[in-house]
Design a protein around this motif. Structure first.
Motif, short mmCIF file in Angstrom:
data_model
loop_
_atom_site.label_atom_id
_atom_site.label_comp_id
_atom_site.label_asym_id
_atom_site.label_seq_id
_atom_site.Cartn_x
_atom_site.Cartn_y
_atom_site.Cartn_z
N PRO A 46 23.23 64.91 64.55
CA PRO A 46 22.38 65.72 65.42
C PRO A 46 21.16 64.94 65.93
O PRO A 46 20.79 63.91 65.36
N GLU A 47 20.55 65.46 66.96
CA GLU A 47 19.35 64.85 67.55
C GLU A 47 18.28 64.63 66.48
O GLU A 47 18.13 65.45 65.57
N ASP A 48 17.56 63.53 66.59
CA ASP A 48 16.48 63.17 65.66
C ASP A 48 16.96 62.86 64.25
O ASP A 48 16.19 62.96 63.29
N THR A 49 18.24 62.52 64.11
CA THR A 49 18.77 62.08 62.82
C THR A 49 19.58 60.80 63.03
O THR A 49 19.94 60.46 64.15
N PRO A 72 17.04 62.70 58.62
CA PRO A 72 15.96 62.77 59.61
C PRO A 72 15.35 61.41 59.90
O PRO A 72 15.07 60.64 58.98
N VAL A 73 15.17 61.11 61.17
CA VAL A 73 14.47 59.90 61.59
C VAL A 73 12.98 60.12 61.34
O VAL A 73 12.47 61.23 61.51
N CYS A 74 12.28 59.07 60.90
CA CYS A 74 10.84 59.19 60.63
C CYS A 74 10.10 57.97 61.16
O CYS A 74 10.68 56.91 61.35
N ASP A 75 8.81 58.16 61.40
CA ASP A 75 7.91 57.06 61.76
C ASP A 75 7.00 56.71 60.60
O ASP A 75 6.56 55.58 60.46
N SER A 76 6.68 57.73 59.78
CA SER A 76 5.78 57.52 58.64
C SER A 76 6.15 58.50 57.53
O SER A 76 6.94 59.42 57.73
N GLN A 77 5.54 58.30 56.37
CA GLN A 77 5.80 59.16 55.22
C GLN A 77 5.49 60.63 55.53
O GLN A 77 6.14 61.52 55.00
N ASP A 78 4.54 60.89 56.41
CA ASP A 78 4.17 62.26 56.75
C ASP A 78 5.32 63.02 57.40
O ASP A 78 5.31 64.25 57.44
N ASP A 79 6.32 62.32 57.93
CA ASP A 79 7.46 62.95 58.59
C ASP A 79 8.52 63.43 57.60
O ASP A 79 9.46 64.13 57.99
N CYS A 80 8.38 63.06 56.31
CA CYS A 80 9.40 63.37 55.31
C CYS A 80 8.91 64.43 54.33
O CYS A 80 7.72 64.58 54.08
N ARG A 81 9.86 65.13 53.75
CA ARG A 81 9.57 66.12 52.71
C ARG A 81 9.12 65.42 51.44
O ARG A 81 9.34 64.22 51.26
N ASP A 82 8.51 66.18 50.52
CA ASP A 82 8.18 65.65 49.20
C ASP A 82 9.48 65.19 48.55
O ASP A 82 10.54 65.76 48.78
N SER A 83 9.42 64.16 47.74
CA SER A 83 10.55 63.56 47.04
C SER A 83 11.43 62.71 47.95
O SER A 83 12.49 62.24 47.53
N GLY A 121 13.20 52.00 56.09
CA GLY A 121 14.00 51.38 57.15
C GLY A 121 15.47 51.30 56.79
O GLY A 121 15.85 51.29 55.62
N ILE A 122 16.29 51.25 57.83
CA ILE A 122 17.73 51.09 57.67
C ILE A 122 18.07 49.64 58.02
O ILE A 122 17.73 49.17 59.11
N SER A 123 18.70 48.94 57.12
CA SER A 123 19.03 47.53 57.31
C SER A 123 19.76 47.30 58.63
O SER A 123 20.65 48.05 59.00
N GLY A 124 19.34 46.23 59.33
CA GLY A 124 19.97 45.85 60.57
C GLY A 124 19.54 46.65 61.78
O GLY A 124 20.11 46.49 62.86
N ASP A 181 15.93 48.96 63.70
CA ASP A 181 14.49 49.20 63.69
C ASP A 181 14.21 50.69 63.46
O ASP A 181 13.14 51.19 63.77
N ILE A 182 15.18 51.40 62.90
CA ILE A 182 15.07 52.84 62.66
C ILE A 182 14.73 53.09 61.20
O ILE A 182 15.23 52.41 60.29
N LYS A 183 13.88 54.09 60.97
CA LYS A 183 13.55 54.54 59.62
C LYS A 183 14.10 55.95 59.43
O LYS A 183 14.15 56.73 60.37
N ALA A 184 14.48 56.27 58.20
CA ALA A 184 15.01 57.59 57.87
C ALA A 184 14.38 58.10 56.58
O ALA A 184 14.01 57.31 55.71
N CYS A 185 14.28 59.41 56.45
CA CYS A 185 13.81 60.03 55.22
C CYS A 185 14.94 59.97 54.20
O CYS A 185 16.02 60.53 54.41
N ARG A 186 14.68 59.27 53.09
CA ARG A 186 15.67 59.11 52.03
C ARG A 186 15.07 59.52 50.69
O ARG A 186 13.86 59.45 50.50
N ILE A 187 15.92 59.88 49.76
CA ILE A 187 15.44 60.26 48.44
C ILE A 187 14.65 59.13 47.83
O ILE A 187 15.07 57.97 47.85
N LYS A 188 13.47 59.48 47.28
CA LYS A 188 12.66 58.48 46.57
C LYS A 188 13.36 58.13 45.26
O LYS A 188 13.82 59.00 44.54
N ILE A 189 13.43 56.84 45.01
CA ILE A 189 14.09 56.40 43.77
C ILE A 189 13.06 55.82 42.83
O ILE A 189 12.13 55.22 43.19
#
Length: 108
Positions: free
Chosen positions: A63-66, A79-90, A95-98, A100-108
């Motif tokens: 979907p759009e913006d993902t 979800p695509v993000c520009d900064s941590q503020d764009d992501c939910r808690d946790s 960044g995604i290898s290869g 210039d896109i960043k995505a909200c991923r589970i914090k490890i």
């Protein structure tokens, strides 16, 4: 007849008003509900409305913006993000290898 028409029009619009963005890809689904084409992944923090995808870093098919990103070993639209503020808690804006896109991923 006119009042019947208004009643029918109101009933048709009412479900649309009840919808909100709480069931988009990456949104919380702690109660187990997502839109018809999304699956609630309860193993994710707060639940995660998910759609599987096929190639990391590709936006097509999501979907759009993902973007397709690895989440707990599975390729899911995230979800695509520009900064941590764009992501939910946790979740972290990483960044995604290869790409210039960043995505909200589970914090490890």
């Amino acid at each position: 007849m006119r009042s019947t028409w208004w009643l029918l029009a109101s009933l048709a619009v009412l479900p649309l008003l009840a919808c909100d963005s709480s069931d988009a890809v990456g949104d919380s689904c702690g109660e187990g509900t997502c839109t018809d084409n999304l699956e609630c992944r309860k193993e994710f923090p707060g639940g995660f409305c998910a759609q599987e995808c096929e190639q990391e870093g590709v936006r097509g098919g999501c979907p759009e913006d993902t973007v397709c990103a690895t989440q707990l070993g599975t390729l899911l639209c995230s979800p695509v993000c520009d900064s941590q503020d764009d992501c939910r808690d946790s979740y972290a804006c990483n960044g995604i290898s290869g790409t210039d896109i960043k995505a909200c991923r589970i914090k490890i």
